[in-house]
Design a protein around this motif. Structure first.
Motif, PDB file in Angstrom:
ATOM      1  N   ASN A  27       0.898  -1.264  -0.042  1.00 32.00           N
ATOM      2  CA  ASN A  27      -0.090   0.030   0.027  1.00 32.00           C
ATOM      3  C   ASN A  27       0.619   1.151  -0.003  1.00 32.00           C
ATOM      4  O   ASN A  27       0.366   2.283  -0.139  1.00 32.00           O
ATOM      5  N   GLY A  28       2.197   1.112  -0.024  1.00 36.49           N
ATOM      6  CA  GLY A  28       2.999   2.119  -0.358  1.00 36.49           C
ATOM      7  C   GLY A  28       3.694   2.796   0.980  1.00 36.49           C
ATOM      8  O   GLY A  28       3.283   2.324   2.108  1.00 36.49           O
ATOM      9  N   LEU A  29       3.997   4.318   0.883  1.00 36.60           N
ATOM     10  CA  LEU A  29       4.607   5.042   1.907  1.00 36.60           C
ATOM     11  C   LEU A  29       3.461   5.708   2.637  1.00 36.60           C
ATOM     12  O   LEU A  29       2.773   6.779   2.267  1.00 36.60           O
ATOM     13  N   SER A  30       3.309   5.396   3.953  1.00 32.30           N
ATOM     14  CA  SER A  30       2.093   6.142   4.644  1.00 32.30           C
ATOM     15  C   SER A  30       2.805   7.047   5.612  1.00 32.30           C
ATOM     16  O   SER A  30       3.931   7.001   5.610  1.00 32.30           O
ATOM     17  N   VAL A  53       7.153  -5.143  -2.213  1.00 32.46           N
ATOM     18  CA  VAL A  53       6.265  -4.906  -3.217  1.00 32.46           C
ATOM     19  C   VAL A  53       6.486  -5.807  -4.560  1.00 32.46           C
ATOM     20  O   VAL A  53       7.842  -5.962  -4.703  1.00 32.46           O
ATOM     21  N   ALA A  58       7.950  -0.170  -9.366  1.00 32.32           N
ATOM     22  CA  ALA A  58       7.213   0.317  -8.217  1.00 32.32           C
ATOM     23  C   ALA A  58       8.086   0.427  -6.923  1.00 32.32           C
ATOM     24  O   ALA A  58       8.231   1.321  -6.230  1.00 32.32           O
ATOM     25  N   LYS A  59       8.930  -0.713  -6.883  1.00 31.54           N
ATOM     26  CA  LYS A  59       9.905  -0.574  -5.624  1.00 31.54           C
ATOM     27  C   LYS A  59      10.828   0.266  -5.813  1.00 31.54           C
ATOM     28  O   LYS A  59      11.225   1.094  -5.005  1.00 31.54           O
ATOM     29  N   GLN A  61      10.712   3.223  -7.486  1.00 32.57           N
ATOM     30  CA  GLN A  61      10.192   4.679  -7.315  1.00 32.57           C
ATOM     31  C   GLN A  61       9.894   4.656  -5.734  1.00 32.57           C
ATOM     32  O   GLN A  61      10.212   5.791  -5.304  1.00 32.57           O
ATOM     33  N   LEU A  62       9.261   3.699  -5.097  1.00 28.86           N
ATOM     34  CA  LEU A  62       9.205   3.797  -3.424  1.00 28.86           C
ATOM     35  C   LEU A  62      10.382   4.006  -2.821  1.00 28.86           C
ATOM     36  O   LEU A  62      10.581   4.910  -2.010  1.00 28.86           O
ATOM     37  N   GLU A  65      11.610   7.729  -3.631  1.00 31.17           N
ATOM     38  CA  GLU A  65      10.633   8.630  -2.977  1.00 31.17           C
ATOM     39  C   GLU A  65      11.020   8.678  -1.501  1.00 31.17           C
ATOM     40  O   GLU A  65      10.974   9.669  -0.688  1.00 31.17           O
TER      41      GLU A  65
END
Length: 100
Positions: A27-30, A53, A58-59, A61-62, A65
Motif C-alpha cells: 500500500n506504499g509509503l504512509s 512490493v 514500483a519498488k 520508485q518507492l 521517493e
C-alpha cells in the motif's frame, strides 16, 4: 551530499549485519512509515528497510521517493532491501549503528 566509495563500502559492511527495521507493504509509503523512518535515521543513522512490493519499477520508485522525503542517501539496494544513511544532528553512541 554524496558518499565516497570508501564510505559506501564501510556502510555496506556495517549494514550487512543489520536487520530491516521497517517493512513497506504494497500500500506504499504512509505517514507513519515515513515518521518511523525519520526517527530511526535520527537515532541509528544507517537503517535497512524491506520493500514487500511485487513490481520492480514500483519498488525502485518507492525507494527513491522515501529517500527524497526523509532526506537520506541510498547506500545500497539488493533485492527487496534498501540501505539508507543520514547523518544525525547529535549522534548518540549507544544508538548509532556507525559509532558502535
Amino acid at each position: 551530499m554524496s558518499l565516497t566509495s570508501t564510505q559506501k563500502k564501510q556502510f555496506r559492511t556495517i549494514g550487512h549485519k543489520l536487520n530491516p527495521i521497517i517493512t513497506v507493504a504494497g500500500n506504499g509509503l504512509s505517514e507513519n512509515i515515513l515518521l518511523e523512518a525519520d526517527r530511526a535515521l535520527e537515532d541509528h543513522e544507517l537503517i535497512k528497510v524491506k520493500f514487500a512490493v511485487g513490481d520492480r519499477d514500483a519498488k525502485k520508485q518507492l525507494i527513491t521517493e522515501m529517500a527524497k522525503i526523509v532526506e537520506a542517501l541510498i547506500v545500497q539496494e539488493i533485492g527487496n532491501v534498501a540501505l539508507f544513511y543520514r547523518a544525525a544532528k547529535t549522534p548518540d553512541p549507544k544508538l548509532s549503528n556507525l559509532l558502535r
